[in-house]
Design a protein around this motif. Structure first.
Motif, PDB file in Angstrom:
ATOM      1  N   ASP A   1       0.872  -1.394  -0.144  1.00  0.00           N
ATOM      2  CA  ASP A   1       0.061   0.059   0.028  1.00  0.00           C
ATOM      3  C   ASP A   1       0.940   1.377   0.040  1.00  0.00           C
ATOM      4  N   ALA A   2       1.794   1.176   0.812  1.00  0.00           N
ATOM      5  CA  ALA A   2       2.930   2.252   0.872  1.00  0.00           C
ATOM      6  C   ALA A   2       3.521   2.779  -0.747  1.00  0.00           C
ATOM      7  N   GLY A   3       3.519   1.781  -1.458  1.00  0.00           N
ATOM      8  CA  GLY A   3       4.345   1.836  -2.748  1.00  0.00           C
ATOM      9  C   GLY A   3       3.513   2.235  -3.922  1.00  0.00           C
ATOM     10  N   LEU A   4       1.882   1.916  -3.748  1.00  0.00           N
ATOM     11  CA  LEU A   4       1.127   2.109  -4.713  1.00  0.00           C
ATOM     12  C   LEU A   4       0.711   3.632  -4.853  1.00  0.00           C
ATOM     13  N   TYR A   5       0.274   3.945  -6.026  1.00  0.00           N
ATOM     14  CA  TYR A   5      -0.242   5.362  -6.377  1.00  0.00           C
ATOM     15  C   TYR A   5      -1.322   5.663  -5.284  1.00  0.00           C
ATOM     16  N   SER A   6      -1.553   6.757  -4.530  1.00  0.00           N
ATOM     17  CA  SER A   6      -2.206   7.139  -3.726  1.00  0.00           C
ATOM     18  C   SER A   6      -3.297   8.177  -4.090  1.00  0.00           C
ATOM     19  N   SER A   7      -2.997   8.575  -5.369  1.00  0.00           N
ATOM     20  CA  SER A   7      -3.899   9.658  -6.120  1.00  0.00           C
ATOM     21  C   SER A   7      -3.984   9.191  -7.654  1.00  0.00           C
ATOM     22  N   PRO A   8      -5.154   9.895  -8.272  1.00  0.00           N
ATOM     23  CA  PRO A   8      -5.331   9.690  -9.697  1.00  0.00           C
ATOM     24  C   PRO A   8      -3.946  10.169 -10.312  1.00  0.00           C
ATOM     25  N   THR A   9      -3.649   9.288 -11.614  1.00  0.00           N
ATOM     26  CA  THR A   9      -2.217   9.878 -12.036  1.00  0.00           C
ATOM     27  C   THR A   9      -2.351   9.804 -13.731  1.00  0.00           C
ATOM     28  N   CYS A  10      -1.758  10.770 -14.418  1.00  0.00           N
ATOM     29  CA  CYS A  10      -1.935  10.900 -15.611  1.00  0.00           C
ATOM     30  C   CYS A  10      -1.173   9.665 -16.367  1.00  0.00           C
ATOM     31  N   LEU A  11      -1.917   9.128 -17.415  1.00  0.00           N
ATOM     32  CA  LEU A  11      -1.262   8.207 -18.204  1.00  0.00           C
ATOM     33  C   LEU A  11      -0.282   8.494 -19.089  1.00  0.00           C
ATOM     34  N   GLY A  12       0.015   9.929 -19.296  1.00  0.00           N
ATOM     35  CA  GLY A  12       0.741  10.286 -20.268  1.00  0.00           C
ATOM     36  C   GLY A  12       2.259  10.349 -19.520  1.00  0.00           C
ATOM     37  N   CYS A  13       2.247  11.125 -18.497  1.00  0.00           N
ATOM     38  CA  CYS A  13       3.681  11.587 -17.791  1.00  0.00           C
ATOM     39  C   CYS A  13       3.710  11.013 -16.479  1.00  0.00           C
ATOM     40  N   GLY A  14       2.636  10.549 -15.905  1.00  0.00           N
ATOM     41  CA  GLY A  14       2.730  10.150 -14.392  1.00  0.00           C
ATOM     42  C   GLY A  14       2.554  10.999 -13.407  1.00  0.00           C
ATOM     43  N   ARG A  15       2.226  12.345 -13.737  1.00  0.00           N
ATOM     44  CA  ARG A  15       1.910  13.537 -12.739  1.00  0.00           C
ATOM     45  C   ARG A  15       0.554  13.073 -11.928  1.00  0.00           C
ATOM     46  N   ALA A  16       0.682  13.446 -10.563  1.00  0.00           N
ATOM     47  CA  ALA A  16      -0.465  13.210  -9.847  1.00  0.00           C
ATOM     48  C   ALA A  16      -1.584  14.240 -10.247  1.00  0.00           C
ATOM     49  N   MET A  17      -2.958  13.842 -10.216  1.00  0.00           N
ATOM     50  CA  MET A  17      -3.998  14.779 -10.736  1.00  0.00           C
ATOM     51  C   MET A  17      -4.881  14.608  -9.789  1.00  0.00           C
ATOM     52  N   PRO A  18      -5.936  15.812  -9.586  1.00  0.00           N
ATOM     53  CA  PRO A  18      -6.974  15.822  -8.542  1.00  0.00           C
ATOM     54  C   PRO A  18      -8.231  14.731  -8.883  1.00  0.00           C
ATOM     55  N   GLN A  19      -8.305  14.378 -10.142  1.00  0.00           N
ATOM     56  CA  GLN A  19      -9.445  13.764 -10.767  1.00  0.00           C
ATOM     57  C   GLN A  19      -8.724  12.798 -11.971  1.00  0.00           C
ATOM     58  N   GLN A  20      -9.225  11.598 -11.984  1.00  0.00           N
ATOM     59  CA  GLN A  20      -8.767  10.598 -12.883  1.00  0.00           C
ATOM     60  C   GLN A  20      -9.425  10.763 -14.342  1.00  0.00           C
ATOM     61  N   THR A  21      -8.374  11.145 -15.138  1.00  0.00           N
ATOM     62  CA  THR A  21      -8.618  11.216 -16.732  1.00  0.00           C
ATOM     63  C   THR A  21      -7.467  10.702 -17.393  1.00  0.00           C
ATOM     64  N   ALA A  22      -7.577  10.509 -18.572  1.00  0.00           N
ATOM     65  CA  ALA A  22      -6.539   9.988 -19.236  1.00  0.00           C
ATOM     66  C   ALA A  22      -5.215  10.938 -18.980  1.00  0.00           C
ATOM     67  N   TYR A  23      -5.215  12.200 -19.261  1.00  0.00           N
ATOM     68  CA  TYR A  23      -4.003  13.005 -19.396  1.00  0.00           C
ATOM     69  C   TYR A  23      -4.319  14.439 -18.542  1.00  0.00           C
ATOM     70  N   CYS A  24      -3.116  14.720 -18.144  1.00  0.00           N
ATOM     71  CA  CYS A  24      -3.033  16.031 -17.401  1.00  0.00           C
ATOM     72  C   CYS A  24      -3.174  17.142 -18.432  1.00  0.00           C
ATOM     73  N   GLY A  25      -3.123  18.323 -17.971  1.00  0.00           N
ATOM     74  CA  GLY A  25      -3.208  19.599 -18.710  1.00  0.00           C
ATOM     75  C   GLY A  25      -2.055  19.436 -19.661  1.00  0.00           C
TER      76      GLY A  25
END
Length: 252
Positions: free
Chosen positions: A49-73
């Motif tokens: 659990d400590a190693g898994l992503y704890s928030s939505p993540t951009c599928l393009g670059c890996g950046r954390a996002m507030p809401q899960q969509t495919a890509y960040c801005g």
């Protein structure tokens, strides 16, 4: 012996080895070395659990996002290759993923694959990704396969295929050249190293596929293979156990 039988025979040998190890060794976490409560194996729930992503993540670059969509801005315009991973390589699970590849320590494989399966199902239910029709492990050159004894991407694909009831096609992709390892190379060197290194079967007739690998770093290998699908208008995404995103993204 053809390539499929080679993959399968070695995978069957690995399955038997895992069973022997499970029966003979204490079930301890590969990370913290504390005893793991059955039926969990290889990695305890706390370390996982400590190693898994704890928030939505951009599928393009890996950046954390507030809401899960495919890509960040930042990725929305270019819409790069989608990479689905349950964890960052830098957040505690990287050594476990590396141990699978370089040391054949498969105890951590199943919990990581299970975490990836959960991630895939959540993204598919949210319609962020479409499930593929087939899974294709990133191939090793026959020389590298003989040296290592197994292809970790095939082992991961085999477990994913079984969990998601998807076919695994180990012979659809072929590695034509035994390229030097990518580690330590610049982006330009990585691209030159892999140019023309792969071939896709002429008879391939699926429209949606997922490439399977253990870890995605710069994505050079995945992008080089993806070109083979894109020229045939085949939708491709990448599934891996961990993503080594750019370090500065972890601070945001």
């Amino acid at each position: 012996m053809d390539r499929t039988h080679l993959h399968l025979s070695r995978w069957q040998w690995l399955v038997q080895l895992r069973r022997l190890l499970a029966a003979s060794l204490p079930n301890r976490c590969m990370i913290c070395h504390q005893r793991v409560v059955l039926p969990q194996r290889g990695i305890c729930l706390t370390c996982l659990d400590a190693g898994l992503y704890s928030s939505p993540t951009c599928l393009g670059c890996g950046r954390a996002m507030p809401q899960q969509t495919a890509y960040c801005g930042g990725c929305m315009t270019s819409q790069p290759l989608k990479v689905v991973a349950p964890a960052s390589y830098h957040q505690g699970l990287g050594e476990t993923v590396a141990a699978i590849k370089y040391q054949g320590q498969l105890a951590g494989l199943t919990p990581l694959v299970q975490a990836l399966v959960r991630r895939i199902r959540l993204l598919a239910e949210a319609e962020v990704i479409s499930l593929p029709q087939a899974l294709l492990p990133v191939p090793l050159h026959p020389h590298r396969l003989r040296e290592r004894g197994f292809n970790q991407a095939f082992v991961i694909a085999h477990e994913l295929g079984r969990a998601l009831e998807l076919p695994v096609l180990p012979d659809a992709l072929e590695r034509l050249s035994d390229t030097p390892p990518q580690a330590g190379l610049t982006g330009k060197q990585r691209r030159r190293n892999l140019a023309g290194a792969f071939r896709l079967s002429d008879e391939f007739d699926f429209q949606r596929v997922a490439l399977i690998d253990d870890v995605v770093t710069t994505g050079t290998t995945a992008k080089e293979i993806a070109k083979l699908f894109e020229v045939r208008y085949i939708q491709v995404q990448v599934w891996c156990l961990a993503r080594a995103e750019a370090p500065h993204l972890m601070d945001q």
